[in-house]
Every structure is written in C-alpha cells, then in structure tokens.
Write a protein that holds these residues in place. Structure first.
Motif, PDB file in Angstrom:
ATOM      1  N   VAL A  10      -7.798 -36.176 -67.213  1.00 41.05           N
ATOM      2  CA  VAL A  10      -7.178 -34.867 -67.397  1.00 41.05           C
ATOM      3  C   VAL A  10      -5.789 -34.847 -66.775  1.00 41.05           C
ATOM      4  CG1 VAL A  10      -7.336 -32.410 -66.794  1.00 41.05           C
ATOM      5  CG2 VAL A  10      -9.382 -33.656 -67.520  1.00 41.05           C
ATOM      6  N   GLU A  50      -7.662 -30.484 -70.597  1.00 32.48           N
ATOM      7  CA  GLU A  50      -9.114 -30.402 -70.458  1.00 32.48           C
ATOM      8  C   GLU A  50      -9.792 -30.327 -71.827  1.00 32.48           C
ATOM      9  OE1 GLU A  50      -9.651 -27.057 -67.924  1.00 32.48           O
ATOM     10  OE2 GLU A  50      -9.332 -28.215 -66.067  1.00 32.48           O
ATOM     11  N   TYR A  57      -9.722 -33.845 -73.262  1.00 36.21           N
ATOM     12  CA  TYR A  57     -10.649 -34.685 -72.495  1.00 36.21           C
ATOM     13  C   TYR A  57     -12.092 -34.399 -72.912  1.00 36.21           C
ATOM     14  CZ  TYR A  57     -12.849 -36.912 -68.467  1.00 36.21           C
ATOM     15  OH  TYR A  57     -13.612 -37.717 -67.661  1.00 36.21           O
TER      16      TYR A  57
END
Length: 606
Positions: A582, A597, A600
């Motif tokens: 991240v 995020e 990810y």
C-alpha cells in the motif's frame, strides 16, 4: 465558376505575353502555364475538348478560376513560369522529383583507413571529399580507386582482423592487398591510402605523373618490388581510361537527352559528360505525353531548374517546341553561350542512341514489373464485367474478439500493387458487440463522407474503380444502400473464403463467381484478401492489447484512465502492481492512500 463563365473571362484577356495560373474550388494552384498571347491560349481550354488530351480534360474539370500576370515578352513569361512552378509544384504540370542528395567520399580515421561512399558528413573524425551531386560518379570513383590501389572492400576491421584469416576471392584474384592474411604492412597500406586520396583529389593525369616519377626513383635505388607495384597501378589507371573511351566524346562537357514514349508511360533520360567522359546518368518514369516536342521543352527546363551546372552543349533526340526560347532561357541561366544539337551522324548520334537505348530499357523494366499485374487486372475486369481494368481497388475487412475491440482495415491496390500510403484503419464507433454487417455499413459511410469533405491532398479523395469486401453477399448487401445514398457509383463485390480461409469465389448480386480457374485474377484477389485480413487483424491485436493493458486497473473503484496510466508508468507491469505494498502504491503521483488500498485489496481478493 462554370466552364461557360471561365471561357467568358478568358475571352476578355489581352493578347499579351504572360503567365496564367489555374486554381480549383479550394483556391489551390493546380496548373501554371505561359503564353505568347494569353487570350488565345487560355480560352482554348474552355469550350470544345475535341483536341484535348485526357490529362488536359481532367485538369479543366477541376478548374474553378484562374489568375494571370502580364509580361513584356515571352521570355519574361517563361522565367516567371519556371519560378512559380518551382514554388508551387502544381499537380498537372510535368514535374521531376529530385531525390538526389549530396554525396561524399569518406576516408576513415584509423590505423588501416577505409574508403567508402557517404550520404552525409558525420562528426566522426573521418576525412570527407566532396560534396558531389552525382551518386553515379562517387560510386564509380570509389569502386575504381579500391580496385586500382588494391584496397579491401570487405567489412573486416583492421588491425583487429589483421593476419587472422585466409584471403577472400578478391585476395586470391589479386585485386585486394589482403591485410586479413598479412600480405601488406601497415606502412605500405598507409602509402596506398595516400596514393588513393591523391588519385581521388587530383585525377588520373596528375596521379600517374607522380607515380611515374616515384617509380623511376625506386628503380634507380634498386627497390624493384616497390617500383613494380607503382607500375601495376599506372597500368590499371591507363586500362581504366581505355575502357572509359568506349563511352566518350570529344567535347569538354555535354548533356544528352532522350524521351521515349509508350501508351501509358514515358521515360525521360539524361547522360552527362565532363572532360569527355560519362560522369552521370539519370532517368524519370512519367505519365505518357501527348506532344513530344512540347514535353521535351518542359522536361529540359524542369531538369535545369534542379541542376545549376548547365553545359556548353546539349544534344537532344528530337524536336523541341520553341527551341529558341528555351535556348535563350538556358543561356541566360548559364551566363555563357551554349549550343543545342540534334545529331544525325557520327559519335554524337551514337551517344544519343545510347541514351535512347537506356530510356527504352528503363521503360521496359517499369512496364515489365507492371505487366503481370495489368494482365491480372484485365482478367479480373472481364470476369466481373467491368468496362475497363480497375486501376484503383479498395478492400475492407472487419476484425474483433467475440465482438470486443471492433475494428476495420482498408487497403488499396493501385495498378495491382499495394499503395500503403492510402491504407486506413477504422475503430467501430456506432455500436458494441459482434455485427460484421453493421460494421461494414458504418465504415463505408465514414469512408465516403471523407470523400466529400476532405481536402484535395487526402487519398480519400480518390474514387475507387472497384470495392472488394472480405465476406459474402450479406456484406455486399449492407453497403450497397450506403453507396447509393451517398451518390457513389462504384462496383462492389465480396470475397468468399473456403473452410481453410482461402479465397474461393467472388460474391455478386445474389450469386457467386468461381475464380479458381482464372489464375491471374485468382492470385490478385487472394493477395488482396490476405493483405486486408493482415492489416485489419494487426490493428485489432494492437487495439486489443491496449484495451487489455489497463482493463483490470479500470475495474477498481476510484481508478480511472489517468491513474491507471500513472501506475503503469511507475511499475511497468500488472504483476509488479500486484506485488506492491500500500505504501509503495500511494507513492505514485495522483494515487491517494484510499486508491492504494483499493488497488491492494482488489488484487489480493482476485
């Protein structure tokens, strides 16, 4: 303006010398001419076309207006015409493409220097002799020099390859000193290079005089081996001069012109002599001419507009329209007297005949290259019931992956050969999903919209003689209403494939024409079908790769095209993005912590 209005305007012109400038509806200059009496000359274009060639008729069809410039004399009109043609290069004037750049002789700077031809001077420490306009003379000079001074013509690098291998054929034949076999020392090699440079710069006479003087000095000093080498070089130069005398004339300089005409093409040839020797040869393949005498005038004038060195004598293979005017013009350009000759006997006639022979050879080669293609076009025209062989053929194919990344390719064959500058690619815009018929309908409509809206420079402005679609009757039926609606009169046929994706037949009006037994037409149509398929599928693969490239990124909430490109620029591959943390993702410009995020989590969940 209508042709009637143009004639009325022309009839109002004065009977003075001048230059007339024809323009099309876009105000673009398409033809420039000179006239002894403007009214007579310009008005002759508008009215009856009985005595006009097809080229003139086509030019007049495109004339929307004309301007004119009055001159005091016909000579002034010629000078102005030449200047304007050079400036505007109008479409319907006879133009010669000057693709000859400057040429140099290059001598590399290394332990064992090499002599070669060069197109430009580089900042590489080498010595350059030139510039020369003639590639012909540079090529001959380099070849003669390497042969006379027995210098290597291979790509081996010395001293790295010195004395490392057996000599090549040139070494065995004695036309190379074979440094690769260690037959010549570095010092002797450099001496040969020095003599070669002196020969190139000073010419044969001075070079021979210097070598003869040194030969006698070596002989007096009993260095017979060195004397023998110089003797052999002198003999090689003199042998070369004897060979050159086969094509020579007893005048310091002369240009010889020939114009050979055929039904479709003509060849304009020039052979140039300096110091009595042939130093250059050029030729141009142009459209067939209607009047040889008029064409000679235009071609010779155009030729010297590209060449500053006008000789004292010009030999021509036939009559020149208004020869006195051309003579006056070239003499004024040269600044000295010059002479036109039309040889009837002797060595000058043999040189003119040589020029005609070369022109015939170049024309035969050009027409020979087109011979098979033209035979195929004639056979295809007969097979499809066309009024004449199709000079300009357009072909279309659709490519997609289960309806995704829909594209089309358009290829053009001119006189039976690919005309790649006219190829076009289309991304289907009207709908998504698989619909070959709808796709074909869309691209033909867009193609002919370009025909009506583009400027004259666009290849879309060329109306095809035949359209071949990759597919059967459904594709043909789809485009016929489009073409009719757009007021286009072009025959359309489909190319039908067998189960091995090879051309089987041509689709037309609800039926099929079997073409396998028509070998020339079959080969041409198969080639067109393969080429349009290759072109379309290549574009599709490129587009598909591009769409796949960021497709997974674009599925992530908050990631648009701009952010996807930023991520790809930073990490190069999707695999690298999948492996990134991240923190690493959020370091990319434009990517927030929330974006990082999301990316990810997307790939972890995936």
């Amino acid at each position: 303006m209508t042709e009637k209005e143009l004639r009325k305007k022309a009839m109002a012109l004065p009977l003075n010398p001048g230059v007339y400038i024809m323009k099309n509806k876009d105000k673009k200059i398409i033809y420039i001419g000179k006239a002894k009496a403007l009214k007579n000359r310009v008005s002759s274009y508008f009215g009856s076309h009985t005595n006009h060639s097809l080229k003139v008729i086509r030019m007049v069809e495109n004339v929307d207006d004309f301007d004119y410039i009055l001159c005091d004399t016909e000579f002034e009109a010629l000078v102005l015409e030449c200047s304007l043609i050079k400036q505007h290069t109008p479409k319907y004037n006879i133009l010669l493409k000057d693709d000859k750049g400057y040429n140099y002789i290059k001598i590399t700077k290394e332990e064992f220097p090499k002599i070669s031809e060069a197109k430009q001077v580089l900042d590489d420490g080498a010595t350059y002799i030139g510039p020369f306009v003639s590639n012909f003379s540079v090529k001959n000079a380099v070849e003669e020099t390497l042969r006379i001074f027995k210098l290597p013509q291979c790509n081996k690098k010395f001293p790295k390859d010195y004395n490392k291998s057996r000599p090549c054929l040139n070494g065995f034949m004695g036309i190379c000193s074979a440094p690769c076999n260690g037959r010549i020392s570095k010092e002797d090699y450099q001496a040969s290079i020095n003599d070669a440079i002196a020969f190139l710069k000073g010419g044969a006479i001075k070079s021979v005089e210097d070598m003869e003087k040194r030969m006698y000095e070596y002989s007096e000093a009993m260095e017979f081996e060195k004397a023998a080498k110089l003797r052999d070089r002198i003999k090689a130069i003199r042998n070369l001069e004897e060979k050159q005398k086969v094509v020579s004339i007893n005048v310091p300089e002369e240009d010889v012109f020939a114009l050979v005409n055929s039904n479709k093409k003509a060849c304009f040839e020039v052979i140039r002599f300096k110091f009595g020797k042939l130093v250059d040869s050029e030729h141009w393949i142009i459209d067939s001419v209607d009047d040889l005498a008029e064409a000679r005038f235009d071609l010779i004038e155009r030729y010297y507009s590209m060449r500053s060195d006008i000789p004292g004598r010009i030999a021509v293979d036939g009559d020149i329209l208004e020869e006195e005017l051309l003579h006056e013009y070239l003499e004024s350009q040269r600044g000295k007297k010059l002479e036109f000759i039309h040889p009837q006997k002797g060595e000058h006639l043999s040189i003119v005949n040589l020029c005609i022979k070369n022109a015939n050879e170049h024309l035969a080669q050009n027409q020979g290259r087109l011979g098979k293609e033209f035979a195929a076009l004639e056979e295809l025209a007969e097979l499809l019931g066309l009024p004449k062989p199709p000079e300009y053929i357009e072909s279309y194919d659709i490519s997609h992956t289960f309806g995704a990344d829909n594209v089309a390719g358009m290829v053009v064959f001119h006189n039976g050969r690919p005309m790649k500058k006219a190829y076009k690619r289309f991304a289907i815009k009207g709908f998504d999903g698989q619909n070959d018929v709808g796709s074909m309908n869309e691209i033909l409509e867009r193609r002919f919209k370009h025909y009506y809206e583009d400027d004259d420079e666009s290849t879309f402005k060329i109306l095809p003689d035949l359209i071949l679609l990759d597919g059967g009757q459904p594709q043909v039926n789809a485009v016929l209403p489009v073409i009719a609606k757009m007021n286009i009169d072009v025959p359309v046929f489909g190319m039908v494939k067998d189960n091995k994706h090879r051309t089987r037949a041509i689709a037309y009006d609800g039926g099929e024409i079997e073409i396998n037994s028509h070998r020339s037409a079959f080969t041409l149509v198969s080639r067109i079908q393969e080429e349009v398929h290759r072109f379309a599928i290549t574009y599709h693969h490129k587009k598909h790769q591009k769409s796949s490239f960021t497709s997974s990124l674009l599925k992530i909430d908050g990631i648009g095209e701009k952010k996807a490109k930023a991520l790809m620029k930073q990490f190069k591959t999707i695999s690298a993005i999948k492996e990134a943390s991240v923190e690493e993702l959020s370091e990319v410009s434009g990517i927030s912590k929330a974006n990082a995020e999301s990316v990810y989590q997307y790939y972890r969940n995936d």
